[in-house]
Design a protein around this motif. Sequence first.
Motif, PDB file in Angstrom:
ATOM      1  N   VAL A 199       0.661  -1.539  -0.304  1.00  0.00           N
ATOM      2  CA  VAL A 199      -0.171  -0.178  -0.166  1.00  0.00           C
ATOM      3  C   VAL A 199       0.857   1.515   0.183  1.00  0.00           C
ATOM      4  O   VAL A 199       1.689   1.462   0.895  1.00  0.00           O
ATOM      5  N   LYS A 200       0.601   2.098  -1.034  1.00  0.00           N
ATOM      6  CA  LYS A 200       1.390   2.910  -0.663  1.00  0.00           C
ATOM      7  C   LYS A 200       0.739   4.129  -0.081  1.00  0.00           C
ATOM      8  O   LYS A 200      -0.491   4.535   0.097  1.00  0.00           O
ATOM      9  N   ALA A 201       1.494   4.697   1.023  1.00  0.00           N
ATOM     10  CA  ALA A 201       0.901   5.897   2.104  1.00  0.00           C
ATOM     11  C   ALA A 201       1.989   6.912   2.543  1.00  0.00           C
ATOM     12  O   ALA A 201       3.391   6.461   2.422  1.00  0.00           O
ATOM     13  N   PHE A 202       1.314   8.131   3.371  1.00  0.00           N
ATOM     14  CA  PHE A 202       2.875   8.390   4.073  1.00  0.00           C
ATOM     15  C   PHE A 202       4.123   9.216   3.117  1.00  0.00           C
ATOM     16  O   PHE A 202       5.051   9.550   3.637  1.00  0.00           O
ATOM     17  N   ASN A 203       3.517   9.492   1.662  1.00  0.00           N
ATOM     18  CA  ASN A 203       4.657  10.074   0.954  1.00  0.00           C
ATOM     19  C   ASN A 203       4.737  11.302   0.413  1.00  0.00           C
ATOM     20  O   ASN A 203       5.712  11.893  -0.340  1.00  0.00           O
ATOM     21  N   LEU A 204       3.796  12.174   0.942  1.00  0.00           N
ATOM     22  CA  LEU A 204       3.957  13.220   0.310  1.00  0.00           C
ATOM     23  C   LEU A 204       4.161  14.172   0.869  1.00  0.00           C
ATOM     24  O   LEU A 204       3.738  15.375   1.736  1.00  0.00           O
ATOM     25  N   CYS A 205       4.295  13.894   2.718  1.00  0.00           N
ATOM     26  CA  CYS A 205       4.834  14.750   3.433  1.00  0.00           C
ATOM     27  C   CYS A 205       6.614  14.998   3.998  1.00  0.00           C
ATOM     28  O   CYS A 205       7.227  13.451   4.190  1.00  0.00           O
ATOM     29  N   HIS A 206       7.344  15.917   4.273  1.00  0.00           N
ATOM     30  CA  HIS A 206       8.391  15.674   5.219  1.00  0.00           C
ATOM     31  C   HIS A 206       8.508  14.878   6.242  1.00  0.00           C
ATOM     32  O   HIS A 206       7.312  15.516   7.097  1.00  0.00           O
ATOM     33  N   PRO A 230      -1.466  16.178  16.594  1.00  0.00           N
ATOM     34  CA  PRO A 230      -1.760  15.259  15.400  1.00  0.00           C
ATOM     35  C   PRO A 230      -1.058  16.203  14.444  1.00  0.00           C
ATOM     36  O   PRO A 230      -1.186  17.629  14.527  1.00  0.00           O
ATOM     37  N   PRO A 231      -1.094  15.706  12.905  1.00  0.00           N
ATOM     38  CA  PRO A 231      -0.905  17.137  12.053  1.00  0.00           C
ATOM     39  C   PRO A 231      -2.303  17.687  11.382  1.00  0.00           C
ATOM     40  O   PRO A 231      -3.057  17.316  10.403  1.00  0.00           O
ATOM     41  N   VAL A 232      -1.820  18.560  11.876  1.00  0.00           N
ATOM     42  CA  VAL A 232      -3.507  20.194  11.744  1.00  0.00           C
ATOM     43  C   VAL A 232      -2.697  20.913  11.123  1.00  0.00           C
ATOM     44  O   VAL A 232      -1.980  21.611  11.512  1.00  0.00           O
ATOM     45  N   PHE A 233      -3.749  21.681   9.798  1.00  0.00           N
ATOM     46  CA  PHE A 233      -3.570  22.788   8.835  1.00  0.00           C
ATOM     47  C   PHE A 233      -4.958  23.524   8.513  1.00  0.00           C
ATOM     48  O   PHE A 233      -5.801  22.693   8.411  1.00  0.00           O
ATOM     49  N   ASP A 234      -4.517  24.895   9.201  1.00  0.00           N
ATOM     50  CA  ASP A 234      -5.801  26.098   9.528  1.00  0.00           C
ATOM     51  C   ASP A 234      -7.422  24.853   9.398  1.00  0.00           C
ATOM     52  O   ASP A 234      -8.561  25.025   9.824  1.00  0.00           O
ATOM     53  N   HIS A 235      -6.519  24.260  10.932  1.00  0.00           N
ATOM     54  CA  HIS A 235      -7.767  23.761  11.648  1.00  0.00           C
ATOM     55  C   HIS A 235      -8.503  22.356  10.927  1.00  0.00           C
ATOM     56  O   HIS A 235      -9.703  21.711  11.960  1.00  0.00           O
ATOM     57  N   ARG A 236      -7.793  22.112  10.137  1.00  0.00           N
ATOM     58  CA  ARG A 236      -8.185  20.795   9.616  1.00  0.00           C
ATOM     59  C   ARG A 236      -6.941  19.203   9.931  1.00  0.00           C
ATOM     60  O   ARG A 236      -5.971  20.043   9.103  1.00  0.00           O
ATOM     61  N   SER A 237      -7.484  18.287   9.970  1.00  0.00           N
ATOM     62  CA  SER A 237      -6.230  17.200   9.809  1.00  0.00           C
ATOM     63  C   SER A 237      -5.904  16.807   9.066  1.00  0.00           C
ATOM     64  O   SER A 237      -7.132  16.678   7.704  1.00  0.00           O
ATOM     65  N   LEU A 238      -5.222  16.438   8.636  1.00  0.00           N
ATOM     66  CA  LEU A 238      -3.915  16.308   6.885  1.00  0.00           C
ATOM     67  C   LEU A 238      -5.258  14.769   6.906  1.00  0.00           C
ATOM     68  O   LEU A 238      -4.738  13.755   6.796  1.00  0.00           O
ATOM     69  N   VAL A 239      -5.674  14.839   5.688  1.00  0.00           N
ATOM     70  CA  VAL A 239      -5.594  14.001   4.234  1.00  0.00           C
ATOM     71  C   VAL A 239      -4.387  13.274   4.180  1.00  0.00           C
ATOM     72  O   VAL A 239      -3.505  13.615   3.314  1.00  0.00           O
ATOM     73  N   VAL A 240      -4.439  11.583   3.570  1.00  0.00           N
ATOM     74  CA  VAL A 240      -2.731  10.987   3.939  1.00  0.00           C
ATOM     75  C   VAL A 240      -4.038  10.277   2.945  1.00  0.00           C
ATOM     76  O   VAL A 240      -4.711   8.934   2.579  1.00  0.00           O
ATOM     77  N   PRO A 241      -4.020  10.340   0.805  1.00  0.00           N
ATOM     78  CA  PRO A 241      -4.216   9.647   0.312  1.00  0.00           C
ATOM     79  C   PRO A 241      -3.119   8.095   0.579  1.00  0.00           C
ATOM     80  O   PRO A 241      -2.121   8.569   0.792  1.00  0.00           O
ATOM     81  N   TYR A 242      -4.089   7.493   0.182  1.00  0.00           N
ATOM     82  CA  TYR A 242      -3.802   5.979   0.075  1.00  0.00           C
ATOM     83  C   TYR A 242      -3.865   4.715  -0.510  1.00  0.00           C
ATOM     84  O   TYR A 242      -5.033   5.324  -1.586  1.00  0.00           O
ATOM     85  N   CYS A 243      -3.452   4.036  -1.812  1.00  0.00           N
ATOM     86  CA  CYS A 243      -3.741   2.583  -2.433  1.00  0.00           C
ATOM     87  C   CYS A 243      -2.925   1.568  -2.563  1.00  0.00           C
ATOM     88  O   CYS A 243      -2.258   1.638  -2.374  1.00  0.00           O
ATOM     89  N   GLY A 244      -4.061   0.723  -3.328  1.00  0.00           N
ATOM     90  CA  GLY A 244      -3.284  -0.556  -3.246  1.00  0.00           C
ATOM     91  C   GLY A 244      -4.651  -1.402  -3.657  1.00  0.00           C
ATOM     92  O   GLY A 244      -5.645  -1.600  -3.838  1.00  0.00           O
ATOM     93  N   ASP A 245      -4.283  -2.780  -3.558  1.00  0.00           N
ATOM     94  CA  ASP A 245      -4.942  -3.761  -3.993  1.00  0.00           C
ATOM     95  C   ASP A 245      -5.355  -4.566  -3.104  1.00  0.00           C
ATOM     96  O   ASP A 245      -6.554  -4.811  -3.486  1.00  0.00           O
TER      97      ASP A 245
END
Length: 214
Positions: A120-127, A135-150
């Motif tokens: 599963v590809k995940a957690f690759n879009l941030c430093h 937690p990771p919060v930006f502008d009072h919104r939780s960070l959305v983490v895209p992920y994909c797999g089969d």
Amino acid sequence: MRIGIFGAGAMADALGTQWAAAGHELMITGRTAGKAQALASKWGARAGGSREVAEFADVALIAVLYQGMAGTLAAIGDALRDKPIVDCNNPVEVGHFTLVTPPGRSMAQDIEQATGGHVVKAFNLCHARVWQMRPPVFDHRSLVVPYCGDDQAALETTRQLITDIGCDPLPVGDLRHAHHLEAMAAIVISLLFGGHDAHTVFNLVDRAVVPASV
């Protein structure tokens, strides 16, 4: 959940620290034994060899520079066959910020082919510093983490690991889409090398939950 971590760099440190705090049991291996042991001590975990970590794991995180991926996969062999594997890596060269994989092919697919695991590809879009936020919060919104797999079981495991660090999971399709996530990461990496703050992220904004402008 027992998480086997391959790699002892900043990403392994950031994600492993969060998962240890969430109550998961960790074991780590790395090319530098001293670094792996230091992280294991930090987490109250254990360090070991690649096969030992693979056999321990209910799910594995592979977090190494793309230049070291071949060696890591060779050390793992088939010890992760049929197990969930989270791939947070980016095959991006930093001269022109382009992918080093063949067109249309992702590193995630290469890892799956080499190991026989369910990647599963995940957690690759941030430093890594973003994953240190609690937690990771930006502008009072939780960070959305895209992920994909089969594999559905691997996707569900990854969804849990995303929520465990206070983020919102966003499934974006099967493993073919990992190529697009890696290309997105090339843009993020180019921004970071261009001088943007390490906490620079792309975040999903849903108009339904954002107050309308007056």
